[in-house]
Design a protein around this motif. Structure first.
Motif, mmCIF file in Angstrom:
data_model
loop_
_atom_site.group_PDB
_atom_site.id
_atom_site.type_symbol
_atom_site.label_atom_id
_atom_site.label_comp_id
_atom_site.label_asym_id
_atom_site.label_seq_id
_atom_site.Cartn_x
_atom_site.Cartn_y
_atom_site.Cartn_z
ATOM 1 N N PHE A 1 -5.890 27.157 -39.411
ATOM 2 C CA PHE A 1 -5.297 28.350 -38.807
ATOM 3 C C PHE A 1 -6.015 29.580 -39.346
ATOM 4 N N ASP A 2 -6.145 30.605 -38.493
ATOM 5 C CA ASP A 2 -6.797 31.816 -38.981
ATOM 6 C C ASP A 2 -5.778 32.774 -39.586
ATOM 7 N N ASP A 3 -4.514 32.383 -39.583
ATOM 8 C CA ASP A 3 -3.473 33.288 -40.068
ATOM 9 C C ASP A 3 -2.360 32.431 -40.671
ATOM 10 N N PRO A 4 -1.967 32.708 -41.930
ATOM 11 C CA PRO A 4 -0.908 31.870 -42.532
ATOM 12 C C PRO A 4 0.403 31.942 -41.758
ATOM 13 N N ALA A 5 0.664 33.057 -41.085
ATOM 14 C CA ALA A 5 1.908 33.166 -40.302
ATOM 15 C C ALA A 5 1.908 32.149 -39.169
ATOM 16 N N LYS A 6 0.721 31.940 -38.573
ATOM 17 C CA LYS A 6 0.605 30.961 -37.490
ATOM 18 C C LYS A 6 0.844 29.561 -38.019
ATOM 19 N N GLN A 7 0.304 29.306 -39.212
ATOM 20 C CA GLN A 7 0.501 27.992 -39.815
ATOM 21 C C GLN A 7 1.988 27.740 -40.041
ATOM 22 N N GLN A 8 2.676 28.787 -40.535
ATOM 23 C CA GLN A 8 4.113 28.679 -40.783
ATOM 24 C C GLN A 8 4.847 28.391 -39.467
ATOM 25 N N ALA A 9 4.461 29.122 -38.427
ATOM 26 C CA ALA A 9 5.103 28.949 -37.119
ATOM 27 C C ALA A 9 4.896 27.523 -36.616
ATOM 28 N N TYR A 10 3.662 27.058 -36.759
ATOM 29 C CA TYR A 10 3.342 25.703 -36.304
ATOM 30 C C TYR A 10 4.166 24.671 -37.058
ATOM 31 N N GLU A 11 4.221 24.839 -38.382
ATOM 32 C CA GLU A 11 4.944 23.841 -39.185
ATOM 33 C C GLU A 11 6.433 23.851 -38.878
ATOM 34 N N ASN A 12 6.978 25.052 -38.659
ATOM 35 C CA ASN A 12 8.396 25.115 -38.271
ATOM 36 C C ASN A 12 8.627 24.407 -36.939
ATOM 37 N N LEU A 13 7.727 24.686 -35.990
ATOM 38 C CA LEU A 13 7.903 24.150 -34.647
ATOM 39 C C LEU A 13 7.878 22.631 -34.626
ATOM 40 N N VAL A 14 6.876 22.049 -35.266
ATOM 41 C CA VAL A 14 6.758 20.592 -35.156
ATOM 42 C C VAL A 14 7.917 19.895 -35.864
ATOM 43 N N LYS A 15 8.586 20.612 -36.761
ATOM 44 C CA LYS A 15 9.768 20.019 -37.396
ATOM 45 C C LYS A 15 10.986 20.121 -36.486
ATOM 46 N N GLU A 16 11.014 21.142 -35.628
ATOM 47 C CA GLU A 16 12.186 21.382 -34.780
ATOM 48 C C GLU A 16 12.111 20.646 -33.453
ATOM 49 N N LEU A 17 10.915 20.214 -33.084
ATOM 50 C CA LEU A 17 10.747 19.578 -31.786
ATOM 51 C C LEU A 17 10.824 18.069 -31.940
ATOM 52 N N ARG A 18 11.398 17.466 -30.914
ATOM 53 C CA ARG A 18 11.708 16.051 -31.015
ATOM 54 C C ARG A 18 10.655 15.243 -30.289
ATOM 55 N N CYS A 19 10.285 14.138 -30.896
ATOM 56 C CA CYS A 19 9.310 13.256 -30.267
ATOM 57 C C CYS A 19 10.023 12.421 -29.209
ATOM 58 N N LEU A 20 9.370 12.233 -28.058
ATOM 59 C CA LEU A 20 10.028 11.508 -26.968
ATOM 60 C C LEU A 20 9.875 10.008 -27.087
ATOM 61 N N VAL A 21 8.912 9.595 -27.883
ATOM 62 C CA VAL A 21 8.667 8.160 -27.989
ATOM 63 C C VAL A 21 9.590 7.553 -29.054
ATOM 64 N N CYS A 22 9.490 8.097 -30.281
ATOM 65 C CA CYS A 22 10.430 7.637 -31.320
ATOM 66 C C CYS A 22 11.484 8.711 -31.386
ATOM 67 N N GLN A 23 12.590 8.487 -30.674
ATOM 68 C CA GLN A 23 13.459 9.604 -30.353
ATOM 69 C C GLN A 23 14.214 10.181 -31.529
ATOM 70 N N ASN A 24 14.227 9.493 -32.660
ATOM 71 C CA ASN A 24 14.932 10.093 -33.781
ATOM 72 C C ASN A 24 13.986 10.721 -34.780
ATOM 73 N N GLN A 25 12.767 10.969 -34.345
ATOM 74 C CA GLN A 25 11.813 11.628 -35.223
ATOM 75 C C GLN A 25 11.386 12.950 -34.609
ATOM 76 N N SER A 26 11.027 13.871 -35.498
ATOM 77 C CA SER A 26 10.466 15.124 -34.995
ATOM 78 C C SER A 26 8.986 14.902 -34.711
ATOM 79 N N LEU A 27 8.389 15.879 -34.045
ATOM 80 C CA LEU A 27 6.951 15.772 -33.779
ATOM 81 C C LEU A 27 6.176 15.656 -35.081
ATOM 82 N N ALA A 28 6.678 16.337 -36.126
ATOM 83 C CA ALA A 28 5.971 16.318 -37.412
ATOM 84 C C ALA A 28 5.993 14.925 -38.025
ATOM 85 N N ASP A 29 7.101 14.210 -37.858
ATOM 86 C CA ASP A 29 7.250 12.913 -38.521
ATOM 87 C C ASP A 29 6.616 11.769 -37.748
#
Lengths: 178, 152
Positions: B24-52
């Motif tokens: 990332f060219d900006d730590p704020a973007k990295q933070q945003a990305y990391e927050n997002l992938v934790k909050e979004l749900r994976c459709l394949v393994c439905q009880n995991q977030s995108l991050a997991d």
């Protein structure tokens, strides 16, 4: 009378649990139903010099079946698609999802090709545009190029007879695009 | 032998680690990305977030989220991208809408129902207690006698 209220509560709970047990958690409602098919244009699987895109889905009711040679359930669904293609009810288009061209073509050669044409989506970007999360998936598209139904998982004989075919017949009766 | 085991252990721990390295060219973007992938749900393994999730689709969707955030768009734009394609299902924190009202308000309705039920029950009981007939003088005397006998 004393037992009536607990009994009613119990029956209500059982009803809820019974319905919950029958629901398929993999069935995620698609936000695309009733919306025009997402715009895309991809090379065809058989001939990279030709393209296949959402413009090709207009004019008649069609199926878009998302498949891949690595997908085990697709093999299970395949005989049904072959049988359907022989009945010439409607064109079946394929979206070859995250596959390799040779593997995809080999698979069709080996198991038969039910598709009028297959689009080749090597990196799965178009799959994401269509909200694909598990192959096989099948979309029913009407004459205007609007998605009317999505079936997740292999199409079973039962699903075909009970939900897909009646919808297709109804859509084919609707007016042609103006 | 021991070296083999240690190597195996290291290999295992590597495969369990975060899956891609993102620049990332900006730590704020990295933070945003990391927050997002934790909050979004994976459709394949439905009880995991995108991050997991280690599913192929989760990886592709992380790439999409990454390119949206990296291009300078907001977190909402990334969330909208996924909701437009996969529906509210991808959100671990679904919005309050008519279709989700039962989900959000149901527990409160149940709580309210329980409290009302409890209130009605309590009122019935206390009403029943008050309605108990008072003892006559004769009965009270007999009660005293019985008590005395028992204490004997």
């Amino acid at each position: 009378m004393r037992f009536l209220i607990p009994l009613i509560l119990f029956i209500v709970m059982v009803a809820f649990l019974a319905v919950g047990l029958k629901l398929d958690p993999r069935e995620v409602p698609s936000p695309f139903i009733g919306k025009p098919a997402p715009a895309f244009s991809l090379p065809q699987l058989a001939d990279p010099s030709k393209t296949f895109g959402n413009a090709d889905l207009k004019g008649q009711v069609s199926l878009l079946n998302v498949w891949a040679s690595w997908c085990v359930s697709c093999k299970q669904e395949h005989p049904l698609l072959i049988a359907l293609s022989k009945q010439h009810i409607l064109p079946i288009y394929g979206l070859n999802y995250k596959d390799e061209r040779d593997a995809g073509l080999g698979w069709l050669k080996h198991f038969g090709n039910p598709y009028t044409a297959s689009a080749f989506d090597a990196d799965g970007k178009v799959g994401i545009e269509w909200g694909v999360y598990g192959v096989p998936e099948t979309f029913v598209i009407d004459k205007q190029g609007v998605i009317r139904h999505k079936h997740t998982g292999p199409i079973t004989e039962e699903a075909w007879q009970n939900s897909l075919l009646p919808l297709i017949i109804q859509l084919q009766k609707e007016g042609s695009p103006t | 032998m021991r070296v083999c085991l240690i190597l195996f252990g290291l290999a295992m721990s590597l495969s369990l680690q975060a899956i891609e390295i993102r620049q990332f060219d900006d730590p704020a973007k990295q933070q945003a990305y990391e927050n997002l992938v934790k909050e979004l749900r994976c459709l394949v393994c439905q009880n995991q977030s995108l991050a997991d999730s280690d599913a192929d689709l989760a990886k592709d969707l992380r790439t999409e989220v990454y390119s949206i955030i990296q291009s300078g768009k907001s977190e909402q734009a990334a969330v909208k991208f996924l909701v437009d394609r996969y529906g509210d299902f991808v959100l671990y924190n679904p919005p309050l809408k008519t279709s989700t009202s039962l989900l959000w308000l149901g527990p409160f309705a149940l709580l309210l129902g329980g409290l009302v039920f409890l209130g009605v029950l309590a009122r019935k009981r206390s009403a029943g207690r008050k309605a108990e007939p008072a003892l006559t003088g004769e009965e009270r005397q007999r009660l005293q006698e019985l008590k005395k006998k028992l204490e004997g």
